[in-house]
Design a protein around this motif. Structure first.
Motif, PDB file in Angstrom:
ATOM      1  N   CYS A   1      -9.409  40.273  14.637  1.00 11.28           N
ATOM      2  CA  CYS A   1      -8.953  40.291  16.022  1.00 11.28           C
ATOM      3  C   CYS A   1      -8.112  41.548  16.255  1.00 11.28           C
ATOM      4  O   CYS A   1      -7.348  41.957  15.390  1.00 11.28           O
ATOM      5  CB  CYS A   1      -8.134  39.044  16.317  1.00 11.28           C
ATOM      6  SG  CYS A   1      -7.643  38.873  18.045  1.00 11.28           S
TER       7      CYS A   1
ATOM      8  N   ASN B   1      -6.160  35.469  23.597  1.00 14.15           N
ATOM      9  CA  ASN B   1      -5.874  34.574  22.485  1.00 14.15           C
ATOM     10  C   ASN B   1      -6.789  34.883  21.305  1.00 14.15           C
ATOM     11  O   ASN B   1      -7.992  35.059  21.463  1.00 14.15           O
ATOM     12  CB  ASN B   1      -6.076  33.131  22.950  1.00 14.15           C
ATOM     13  CG  ASN B   1      -5.603  32.142  21.919  1.00 14.15           C
ATOM     14  OD1 ASN B   1      -5.062  32.525  20.883  1.00 14.15           O
ATOM     15  ND2 ASN B   1      -5.800  30.864  22.206  1.00 14.15           N
ATOM     16  N   CYS B   2      -6.212  34.915  20.093  1.00 10.70           N
ATOM     17  CA  CYS B   2      -6.997  35.177  18.889  1.00 10.70           C
ATOM     18  C   CYS B   2      -7.187  33.921  18.060  1.00 10.70           C
ATOM     19  O   CYS B   2      -7.454  34.010  16.849  1.00 10.70           O
ATOM     20  CB  CYS B   2      -6.311  36.257  18.044  1.00 10.70           C
ATOM     21  SG  CYS B   2      -6.526  37.926  18.686  1.00 10.70           S
TER      22      CYS B   2
ATOM     23  N   GLY C   1      -9.758  41.918  21.435  1.00  7.53           N
ATOM     24  CA  GLY C   1      -9.748  40.515  21.080  1.00  7.53           C
ATOM     25  C   GLY C   1     -10.514  40.260  19.799  1.00  7.53           C
ATOM     26  O   GLY C   1     -10.509  41.068  18.868  1.00  7.53           O
TER      27      GLY C   1
ATOM     28  N   LYS D   1     -13.702  36.279  22.325  1.00  8.24           N
ATOM     29  CA  LYS D   1     -12.957  35.029  22.187  1.00  8.24           C
ATOM     30  C   LYS D   1     -13.798  34.052  21.384  1.00  8.24           C
ATOM     31  O   LYS D   1     -15.016  33.954  21.592  1.00  8.24           O
ATOM     32  CB  LYS D   1     -12.624  34.438  23.565  1.00  8.24           C
ATOM     33  CG  LYS D   1     -11.782  33.183  23.505  1.00  8.24           C
ATOM     34  CD  LYS D   1     -11.466  32.690  24.918  1.00  8.24           C
ATOM     35  CE  LYS D   1     -10.601  31.446  24.882  1.00  8.24           C
ATOM     36  NZ  LYS D   1     -10.294  30.952  26.253  1.00  8.24           N
TER      37      LYS D   1
END
Length: 216
Positions: free
Chosen positions: A23, A16-17, A28, A50
């Motif tokens: 990103c 998830n960015c 990531g 993250k």
């Protein structure tokens, strides 16, 4: 340019960015928005970034001028406030003044439930006896109880709270009647006898002399 990078990332290895400024699909996040922490997760020779509001357990946050990072706690810490101050220890270690130790130092004892080293209790002298009471009253009964307490002698509030407070009670005599109440041992009507005697005496003194010439 950065927006295109974030939109291009979907289900890549980087995950998830959300909250990222920069990103990539491969690694990531590499730069986070302000006030967010960059957490680097390593898998083998690869690493993924993250952005998080709070660092995960086992890590603590360090704020910098360019980036805020999550740094790993010490090897014996389960969670920590900084590199040198642990909050919770891993199994078989005990917390003492921010350090995780395999055994507690002299003068302390290990508590298994909290995994902490707590100082041994040093009790102070006995306090004064409390007033003698029965059912919360200091009168109205022949006997009551008085109590005194022996507390921890240390001044530290947290350490003293962990020590057991000792107390003892003993039987004591108290004043039987309460102020304004009649003594229950006093016979009822005792104070009313004198007025009746006085009335009899008045009747005896009130005998009038007979007039001459009258037959009784």
């Amino acid at each position: 340019m950065n927006r295109r990078k974030k939109q291009a990332v979907g289900t890549g290895l980087g995950g998830n960015c959300t909250g990222c400024v920069i990103c990539s699909e491969e690694n990531g996040c590499s730069t986070c928005q302000q006030r967010l922490f960059l957490f680097i997760r390593r898998e083998g020779i690869r690493q993924y970034g993250k952005c998080m509001h709070d660092c995960p357990p086992g890590y603590f946050g360090i704020r910098g001028q360019e980036v805020n990072r999550c740094k790993k706690c010490g090897t014996t810490c389960e969670s920590c406030f900084s590199q040198d101050f642990c909050i919770r220890c891993k199994r078989r270690f005990y917390l003492y003044k921010g350090k995780c130790l395999p055994t507690c130092p002299p003068g302390t004892e290990a508590h298994q439930n909290t995994q902490e080293c707590q100082e041994e209790c040093e009790l102070g002298p006995w306090g004064s006896w409390s007033p003698c009471t029965h059912n919360g009253k200091t009168c109205g009964s022949a006997w009551g109880l008085e109590t005194r307490v022996r507390e921890a002698g240390r001044t530290g509030r947290e350490e003293a709270a962990a020590c057991q407070v000792l107390s003892e009670s003993r039987k004591c005599p108290i004043q039987r009647p309460c102020p304004g109440e009649r003594n229950p041992s006093q016979k009822k009507g005792r104070k009313d006898r004198r007025p009746r005697k006085d009335r009899k005496l008045d009747r005896r003194l009130d005998v009038r002399p007979q007039q001459p010439g009258l037959q009784p």
